[in-house]
Design a protein around this motif. Structure first.
Motif, PDB file in Angstrom:
ATOM      1  N   GLY A   1       0.820  -1.207   0.000  1.00  0.00           N
ATOM      2  CA  GLY A   1       0.000   0.000   0.000  1.00  0.00           C
ATOM      3  C   GLY A   1       0.854   1.258   0.000  1.00  0.00           C
ATOM      4  O   GLY A   1       0.519   2.253  -0.665  1.00  0.00           O
ATOM      5  N   MET A   2       1.980   1.210   0.718  1.00  0.00           N
ATOM      6  CA  MET A   2       2.897   2.348   0.741  1.00  0.00           C
ATOM      7  C   MET A   2       3.552   2.564  -0.620  1.00  0.00           C
ATOM      8  O   MET A   2       3.870   3.693  -0.993  1.00  0.00           O
ATOM      9  CB  MET A   2       3.958   2.135   1.823  1.00  0.00           C
ATOM     10  CG  MET A   2       3.398   2.120   3.238  1.00  0.00           C
ATOM     11  SD  MET A   2       4.621   1.628   4.484  1.00  0.00           S
ATOM     12  CE  MET A   2       5.781   2.998   4.349  1.00  0.00           C
ATOM     13  N   LEU A   3       3.732   1.474  -1.371  1.00  0.00           N
ATOM     14  CA  LEU A   3       4.272   1.609  -2.729  1.00  0.00           C
ATOM     15  C   LEU A   3       3.331   2.421  -3.615  1.00  0.00           C
ATOM     16  O   LEU A   3       3.770   3.233  -4.424  1.00  0.00           O
ATOM     17  CB  LEU A   3       4.506   0.231  -3.341  1.00  0.00           C
ATOM     18  CG  LEU A   3       5.653  -0.613  -2.796  1.00  0.00           C
ATOM     19  CD1 LEU A   3       5.691  -1.963  -3.492  1.00  0.00           C
ATOM     20  CD2 LEU A   3       6.984   0.098  -2.944  1.00  0.00           C
ATOM     21  N   VAL A   4       2.025   2.185  -3.461  1.00  0.00           N
ATOM     22  CA  VAL A   4       1.041   2.933  -4.253  1.00  0.00           C
ATOM     23  C   VAL A   4       1.080   4.414  -3.885  1.00  0.00           C
ATOM     24  O   VAL A   4       1.078   5.294  -4.759  1.00  0.00           O
ATOM     25  CB  VAL A   4      -0.373   2.368  -4.035  1.00  0.00           C
ATOM     26  CG1 VAL A   4      -1.408   3.216  -4.772  1.00  0.00           C
ATOM     27  CG2 VAL A   4      -0.457   0.919  -4.497  1.00  0.00           C
ATOM     28  N   VAL A   5       1.145   4.701  -2.583  1.00  0.00           N
ATOM     29  CA  VAL A   5       1.177   6.095  -2.127  1.00  0.00           C
ATOM     30  C   VAL A   5       2.410   6.820  -2.670  1.00  0.00           C
ATOM     31  O   VAL A   5       2.315   7.945  -3.190  1.00  0.00           O
ATOM     32  CB  VAL A   5       1.152   6.151  -0.585  1.00  0.00           C
ATOM     33  CG1 VAL A   5       1.354   7.588  -0.100  1.00  0.00           C
ATOM     34  CG2 VAL A   5      -0.158   5.592  -0.054  1.00  0.00           C
ATOM     35  N   THR A   6       3.574   6.181  -2.573  1.00  0.00           N
ATOM     36  CA  THR A   6       4.796   6.824  -3.060  1.00  0.00           C
ATOM     37  C   THR A   6       4.783   6.983  -4.582  1.00  0.00           C
ATOM     38  O   THR A   6       5.362   7.935  -5.107  1.00  0.00           O
ATOM     39  CB  THR A   6       6.038   6.018  -2.629  1.00  0.00           C
ATOM     40  OG1 THR A   6       5.874   4.636  -2.981  1.00  0.00           O
ATOM     41  CG2 THR A   6       6.249   6.124  -1.121  1.00  0.00           C
ATOM     42  N   SER A   7       4.115   6.071  -5.287  1.00  0.00           N
ATOM     43  CA  SER A   7       4.012   6.203  -6.744  1.00  0.00           C
ATOM     44  C   SER A   7       3.225   7.450  -7.123  1.00  0.00           C
ATOM     45  O   SER A   7       3.626   8.211  -8.016  1.00  0.00           O
ATOM     46  CB  SER A   7       3.336   4.963  -7.341  1.00  0.00           C
ATOM     47  OG  SER A   7       4.099   3.809  -7.119  1.00  0.00           O
ATOM     48  N   ILE A   8       2.118   7.664  -6.436  1.00  0.00           N
ATOM     49  CA  ILE A   8       1.305   8.857  -6.713  1.00  0.00           C
ATOM     50  C   ILE A   8       2.069  10.126  -6.339  1.00  0.00           C
ATOM     51  O   ILE A   8       2.057  11.118  -7.082  1.00  0.00           O
ATOM     52  CB  ILE A   8      -0.034   8.772  -5.948  1.00  0.00           C
ATOM     53  CG1 ILE A   8      -0.846   7.572  -6.452  1.00  0.00           C
ATOM     54  CG2 ILE A   8      -0.838  10.058  -6.122  1.00  0.00           C
ATOM     55  CD1 ILE A   8      -2.107   7.309  -5.663  1.00  0.00           C
ATOM     56  N   LEU A   9       2.761  10.085  -5.195  1.00  0.00           N
ATOM     57  CA  LEU A   9       3.559  11.244  -4.785  1.00  0.00           C
ATOM     58  C   LEU A   9       4.648  11.549  -5.806  1.00  0.00           C
ATOM     59  O   LEU A   9       4.938  12.713  -6.093  1.00  0.00           O
ATOM     60  CB  LEU A   9       4.186  10.989  -3.411  1.00  0.00           C
ATOM     61  CG  LEU A   9       3.250  11.054  -2.197  1.00  0.00           C
ATOM     62  CD1 LEU A   9       4.006  10.678  -0.921  1.00  0.00           C
ATOM     63  CD2 LEU A   9       2.647  12.452  -2.060  1.00  0.00           C
ATOM     64  N   LEU A  10       5.252  10.510  -6.352  1.00  0.00           N
ATOM     65  CA  LEU A  10       6.325  10.702  -7.322  1.00  0.00           C
ATOM     66  C   LEU A  10       5.830  11.438  -8.557  1.00  0.00           C
ATOM     67  O   LEU A  10       6.564  12.227  -9.155  1.00  0.00           O
ATOM     68  CB  LEU A  10       6.905   9.342  -7.713  1.00  0.00           C
ATOM     69  CG  LEU A  10       8.186   9.327  -8.544  1.00  0.00           C
ATOM     70  CD1 LEU A  10       9.297  10.091  -7.836  1.00  0.00           C
ATOM     71  CD2 LEU A  10       8.620   7.907  -8.818  1.00  0.00           C
ATOM     72  N   ILE A  11       4.590  11.196  -8.924  1.00  0.00           N
ATOM     73  CA  ILE A  11       4.013  11.901 -10.070  1.00  0.00           C
ATOM     74  C   ILE A  11       3.650  13.340  -9.705  1.00  0.00           C
ATOM     75  O   ILE A  11       3.840  14.255 -10.504  1.00  0.00           O
ATOM     76  CB  ILE A  11       2.763  11.153 -10.587  1.00  0.00           C
ATOM     77  CG1 ILE A  11       3.144   9.750 -11.069  1.00  0.00           C
ATOM     78  CG2 ILE A  11       2.091  11.929 -11.720  1.00  0.00           C
ATOM     79  CD1 ILE A  11       1.957   8.911 -11.498  1.00  0.00           C
ATOM     80  N   LEU A  12       3.180  13.545  -8.493  1.00  0.00           N
ATOM     81  CA  LEU A  12       2.612  14.840  -8.122  1.00  0.00           C
ATOM     82  C   LEU A  12       3.644  15.865  -7.672  1.00  0.00           C
ATOM     83  O   LEU A  12       3.441  17.064  -7.878  1.00  0.00           O
ATOM     84  CB  LEU A  12       1.567  14.651  -7.005  1.00  0.00           C
ATOM     85  CG  LEU A  12       0.325  13.828  -7.374  1.00  0.00           C
ATOM     86  CD1 LEU A  12      -0.625  13.743  -6.183  1.00  0.00           C
ATOM     87  CD2 LEU A  12      -0.386  14.423  -8.583  1.00  0.00           C
ATOM     88  N   VAL A  13       4.736  15.431  -7.030  1.00  0.00           N
ATOM     89  CA  VAL A  13       5.689  16.410  -6.497  1.00  0.00           C
ATOM     90  C   VAL A  13       6.358  17.165  -7.635  1.00  0.00           C
ATOM     91  O   VAL A  13       6.558  16.626  -8.734  1.00  0.00           O
ATOM     92  CB  VAL A  13       6.757  15.728  -5.607  1.00  0.00           C
ATOM     93  CG1 VAL A  13       6.117  15.150  -4.361  1.00  0.00           C
ATOM     94  CG2 VAL A  13       7.514  14.652  -6.371  1.00  0.00           C
ATOM     95  N   LYS A  14       6.736  18.410  -7.362  1.00  0.00           N
ATOM     96  CA  LYS A  14       7.249  19.285  -8.407  1.00  0.00           C
ATOM     97  C   LYS A  14       8.778  19.318  -8.456  1.00  0.00           C
ATOM     98  O   LYS A  14       9.359  19.293  -9.530  1.00  0.00           O
ATOM     99  CB  LYS A  14       6.731  20.717  -8.173  1.00  0.00           C
ATOM    100  CG  LYS A  14       5.223  20.835  -8.105  1.00  0.00           C
ATOM    101  CD  LYS A  14       4.554  20.422  -9.398  1.00  0.00           C
ATOM    102  CE  LYS A  14       3.051  20.613  -9.340  1.00  0.00           C
ATOM    103  NZ  LYS A  14       2.378  20.154 -10.576  1.00  0.00           N
ATOM    104  N   ARG A  15       9.428  19.384  -7.303  1.00  0.00           N
ATOM    105  CA  ARG A  15      10.873  19.555  -7.270  1.00  0.00           C
ATOM    106  C   ARG A  15      11.599  18.244  -7.538  1.00  0.00           C
ATOM    107  O   ARG A  15      11.194  17.184  -7.062  1.00  0.00           O
ATOM    108  CB  ARG A  15      11.316  20.128  -5.920  1.00  0.00           C
ATOM    109  CG  ARG A  15      10.774  21.518  -5.643  1.00  0.00           C
ATOM    110  CD  ARG A  15      11.247  22.074  -4.307  1.00  0.00           C
ATOM    111  NE  ARG A  15      12.706  22.252  -4.291  1.00  0.00           N
ATOM    112  CZ  ARG A  15      13.534  21.514  -3.560  1.00  0.00           C
ATOM    113  NH1 ARG A  15      13.063  20.528  -2.803  1.00  0.00           N
ATOM    114  NH2 ARG A  15      14.835  21.751  -3.565  1.00  0.00           N
ATOM    115  N   LEU A  16      12.693  18.333  -8.289  1.00  0.00           N
ATOM    116  CA  LEU A  16      13.468  17.149  -8.642  1.00  0.00           C
ATOM    117  C   LEU A  16      14.025  16.456  -7.401  1.00  0.00           C
ATOM    118  O   LEU A  16      13.968  15.229  -7.284  1.00  0.00           O
ATOM    119  CB  LEU A  16      14.611  17.538  -9.588  1.00  0.00           C
ATOM    120  CG  LEU A  16      15.613  16.421  -9.909  1.00  0.00           C
ATOM    121  CD1 LEU A  16      14.930  15.274 -10.629  1.00  0.00           C
ATOM    122  CD2 LEU A  16      16.786  16.962 -10.710  1.00  0.00           C
TER     123      LEU A  16
END
Length: 216
Positions: free
Chosen positions: A12-27
């Motif tokens: 479940g944490m993998l799914v959350v981090t995947s979405i965050l990886l798409i949404l965050v702006k800074r490299l």
């Protein structure tokens, strides 16, 4: 029961981090999120190896620490930390749409894997669904993001999903195969980072939508 509870929650944490990886702006933030996701993936490897007495996965987990948690994020940081262009400058897909699409992908993947017979246990069906969903969330990242660096992260998401699937369905493959599967990410990221830097050097942009004209 204990191992399935731990692995399902880590998935479940993998799914959350995947979405965050798409949404965050800074490299830099994206790199941290990817490194965190890879660390969670490694934890799943260790849990499966421990409870299933799959010693081959220990080698895979250690190799993943070196490659996915340390080397790949370092390569991306060294390649792009001097580039000032931010993903925030692009017209991004709205956050609710990204979350909705990710939820739909996860739901569809759950129904797809329902008939599959796992060699581990039936209680790990949610993890198998997550592994398949990670692949398509990575594909969604490549399609929805205009920033070339974000598209590289999309490829990395697809690879993490593929590795999780392999760890569930073929967790006793020889160590040499596991090391080869894990280290291919390094070479792929190096090649993609090289071309992305060349594109930025020549065109002063990482916007994939602007790469529609061939110059001889």
């Amino acid at each position: 029961m204990t191992e399935s509870f731990i692995i399902n929650n880590l998935a479940g944490m993998l799914v959350v981090t995947s979405i965050l990886l798409i949404l965050v702006k800074r490299l830099a933030t994206s790199i941290i999120v990817f490194s965190l996701q890879s660390a969670i993936l490694v934890m799943i490897f260790f849990v499966i190896a421990y409870f299933m007495d799959a010693h081959e996965l220990y080698c895979w987990a250690i190799t993943s620490i070196v490659t996915k948690v340390i080397l790949v994020p370092s390569i991306l940081y060294l390649a792009f930390h001097k580039i000032k262009e931010s993903n925030a400058s692009y017209k991004a897909t709205p956050i609710p749409i990204i979350i909705l699409l990710a939820a739909i992908i996860l739901l569809v993947c759950y129904f797809v894997v329902a008939p599959v017979k796992l060699p581990l246990t039936q209680t790990l069906k949610p993890v198998l669904a997550v592994s398949l969903a990670l692949f398509f969330i990575g594909l969604m990242c490549i399609i929805s993001q205009r920033n070339i660096v974000k598209q590289i992260f999309g490829y990395c998401l697809m690879e993490n999903g593929s590795h999780l699937t392999l760890s569930l369905l073929a967790f006793r493959v020889p160590e040499l195969v596991e090391i080869g599967v894990t280290t291919d990410a390094i070479f792929a990221v190096i090649i993609m980072s090289y071309f992305a830097k060349r594109i930025y050097r020549d065109l002063r942009t990482l916007d994939a939508n602007k790469l529609n004209v061939l110059k001889g």
